[in-house]
Design a protein around this motif. Structure first.
Motif, short mmCIF file in Angstrom:
data_model
loop_
_atom_site.label_atom_id
_atom_site.label_comp_id
_atom_site.label_asym_id
_atom_site.label_seq_id
_atom_site.Cartn_x
_atom_site.Cartn_y
_atom_site.Cartn_z
N ILE A 3 -6.34 -41.39 -30.53
CA ILE A 3 -5.20 -40.62 -30.03
C ILE A 3 -4.27 -41.54 -29.25
O ILE A 3 -4.69 -42.57 -28.73
CB ILE A 3 -5.63 -39.42 -29.15
CG1 ILE A 3 -6.34 -39.89 -27.87
CG2 ILE A 3 -6.51 -38.47 -29.91
CD1 ILE A 3 -6.58 -38.79 -26.87
N SER A 4 -3.03 -41.15 -29.20
CA SER A 4 -2.04 -41.89 -28.45
C SER A 4 -2.05 -41.37 -27.00
O SER A 4 -2.07 -40.17 -26.77
CB SER A 4 -0.66 -41.66 -29.07
OG SER A 4 0.32 -42.30 -28.31
N ASP A 9 -1.82 -38.84 -19.54
CA ASP A 9 -3.20 -39.16 -19.93
C ASP A 9 -3.71 -40.35 -19.12
O ASP A 9 -4.85 -40.33 -18.63
CB ASP A 9 -3.28 -39.50 -21.42
CG ASP A 9 -3.05 -38.32 -22.33
OD1 ASP A 9 -3.39 -37.19 -21.94
OD2 ASP A 9 -2.53 -38.52 -23.45
N ARG A 10 -2.90 -41.35 -18.96
CA ARG A 10 -3.31 -42.53 -18.20
C ARG A 10 -3.55 -42.20 -16.73
O ARG A 10 -4.49 -42.71 -16.13
CB ARG A 10 -2.26 -43.65 -18.33
CG ARG A 10 -2.21 -44.24 -19.71
CD ARG A 10 -1.17 -45.37 -19.79
NE ARG A 10 -1.15 -45.94 -21.11
CZ ARG A 10 -2.08 -46.75 -21.62
NH1 ARG A 10 -3.11 -47.09 -20.89
NH2 ARG A 10 -1.97 -47.22 -22.84
N ARG A 11 -2.73 -41.32 -16.17
CA ARG A 11 -2.94 -40.91 -14.77
C ARG A 11 -4.23 -40.10 -14.66
O ARG A 11 -4.98 -40.25 -13.68
CB ARG A 11 -1.74 -40.12 -14.26
CG ARG A 11 -0.52 -41.01 -14.04
CD ARG A 11 0.54 -40.39 -13.15
NE ARG A 11 0.91 -39.02 -13.47
CZ ARG A 11 2.08 -38.64 -13.96
NH1 ARG A 11 3.02 -39.53 -14.17
NH2 ARG A 11 2.32 -37.38 -14.20
N ILE A 12 -4.49 -39.25 -15.64
CA ILE A 12 -5.75 -38.48 -15.64
C ILE A 12 -6.94 -39.44 -15.69
O ILE A 12 -7.88 -39.31 -14.91
CB ILE A 12 -5.80 -37.49 -16.83
CG1 ILE A 12 -4.83 -36.34 -16.59
CG2 ILE A 12 -7.22 -36.97 -17.04
CD1 ILE A 12 -4.64 -35.43 -17.79
N LEU A 13 -6.89 -40.42 -16.57
CA LEU A 13 -7.99 -41.38 -16.68
C LEU A 13 -8.17 -42.18 -15.39
O LEU A 13 -9.30 -42.38 -14.93
CB LEU A 13 -7.76 -42.32 -17.87
CG LEU A 13 -7.83 -41.67 -19.24
CD1 LEU A 13 -7.37 -42.64 -20.32
CD2 LEU A 13 -9.22 -41.13 -19.53
N ALA A 14 -7.07 -42.59 -14.77
CA ALA A 14 -7.15 -43.33 -13.51
C ALA A 14 -7.79 -42.47 -12.42
O ALA A 14 -8.63 -42.94 -11.65
CB ALA A 14 -5.77 -43.81 -13.08
N SER A 148 -17.21 -54.31 -9.26
CA SER A 148 -18.16 -53.78 -10.23
C SER A 148 -17.58 -52.48 -10.79
O SER A 148 -17.59 -51.45 -10.14
CB SER A 148 -19.51 -53.50 -9.55
OG SER A 148 -20.40 -52.92 -10.48
N GLU A 149 -17.05 -52.57 -11.98
CA GLU A 149 -16.44 -51.41 -12.65
C GLU A 149 -17.08 -51.23 -14.01
O GLU A 149 -17.52 -52.20 -14.62
CB GLU A 149 -14.93 -51.60 -12.82
CG GLU A 149 -14.16 -51.68 -11.51
CD GLU A 149 -14.14 -50.40 -10.74
OE1 GLU A 149 -14.31 -49.31 -11.34
OE2 GLU A 149 -13.95 -50.46 -9.51
N GLN A 150 -17.08 -50.02 -14.49
CA GLN A 150 -17.58 -49.75 -15.83
C GLN A 150 -16.46 -49.82 -16.86
O GLN A 150 -16.72 -50.03 -18.04
CB GLN A 150 -18.24 -48.36 -15.88
CG GLN A 150 -19.56 -48.33 -15.16
CD GLN A 150 -20.58 -49.25 -15.82
OE1 GLN A 150 -20.76 -49.21 -17.02
NE2 GLN A 150 -21.20 -50.10 -15.04
N SER A 151 -15.22 -49.59 -16.46
CA SER A 151 -14.10 -49.60 -17.38
C SER A 151 -12.81 -49.93 -16.66
O SER A 151 -12.73 -49.87 -15.45
CB SER A 151 -13.93 -48.27 -18.10
OG SER A 151 -14.70 -47.25 -17.63
N VAL A 152 -11.81 -50.27 -17.46
CA VAL A 152 -10.46 -50.50 -16.95
C VAL A 152 -9.47 -49.84 -17.91
O VAL A 152 -9.77 -49.64 -19.08
CB VAL A 152 -10.13 -52.01 -16.83
CG1 VAL A 152 -10.99 -52.67 -15.78
CG2 VAL A 152 -10.25 -52.71 -18.15
N LEU A 153 -8.32 -49.50 -17.39
CA LEU A 153 -7.26 -48.96 -18.24
C LEU A 153 -6.43 -50.11 -18.79
O LEU A 153 -5.95 -50.94 -18.02
CB LEU A 153 -6.36 -48.03 -17.43
CG LEU A 153 -6.85 -46.62 -17.25
CD1 LEU A 153 -5.95 -45.87 -16.28
CD2 LEU A 153 -6.89 -45.90 -18.58
N PRO A 154 -6.29 -50.18 -20.11
CA PRO A 154 -5.48 -51.27 -20.68
C PRO A 154 -4.00 -51.07 -20.39
O PRO A 154 -3.53 -50.02 -20.11
CB PRO A 154 -5.76 -51.19 -22.18
CG PRO A 154 -6.36 -49.84 -22.42
CD PRO A 154 -6.86 -49.34 -21.11
#
Length: 154
Positions: A3-4, A9-14, A148-154
């Protein structure tokens, strides 16, 4: 399913990365939506596999394993001991936090939580070195972790 992602969406993920336990109403407010469309977007992100799950971060020191060992592992023979099978055996050990197949001089990288140097020695002798196919390893103890993070937003 790809999905695009738009800015919301990026703010939700953050926000979810910051605090995945916040109520949907708080999340919606933080990203500038009303709760129903926010909930729908979160569900869409989950269904697309972008949000794979939610978990708790545990304090390993409080649980009696304050030391983190970083171990590089080499196999002796890739034909008789497939790398994936060795990595799966390593991953099944309870103290192991991460296992990565790597490029370079070593075949895999292992991150382990232990209580002490003695426990690291026991882990190496009694668990890691008993896995067939492992030729050698190189260990380092982490002195301090700065991120120590599990993920990052590209």
């Amino acid at each position: 399913m790809t999905i695009s992602l738009d800015e919301i969406d990026r703010r939700i993920l953050a926000e979810l990365m910051r605090d995945a336990r916040q109520p949907n109403t708080q999340l919606a407010n933080a990203v500038g939506l009303s709760p129903p469309p926010c909930w729908q977007r979160v569900r869409r992100l989950e269904k697309a596999g972008i949000v794979r799950g939610y978990s708790a971060r545990l304090d390993m020191a409080a649980l009696g394993s304050p030391e983190t060992a970083l171990i590089e592992v080499s196999l002796g023979d890739h034909k008789n001991y497939p790398l994936e099978a060795v990595c799966e055996s390593i991953a099944a050990i309870p103290e192991v936090l991460e296992v990565h197949i790597t490029t370079g001089e070593f075949d895999c990288f292992v991150k382990v939580a232990v209580a002490s140097n003695r426990d690291l020695e026991e882990f190496l002798r009694e668990k890691l070195y008993k896995i067939e196919g492992i030729r050698s390893s190189r260990s380092s103890l982490s002195l301090r972790c700065f991120k120590s993070e599990q993920s990052v937003l590209p």
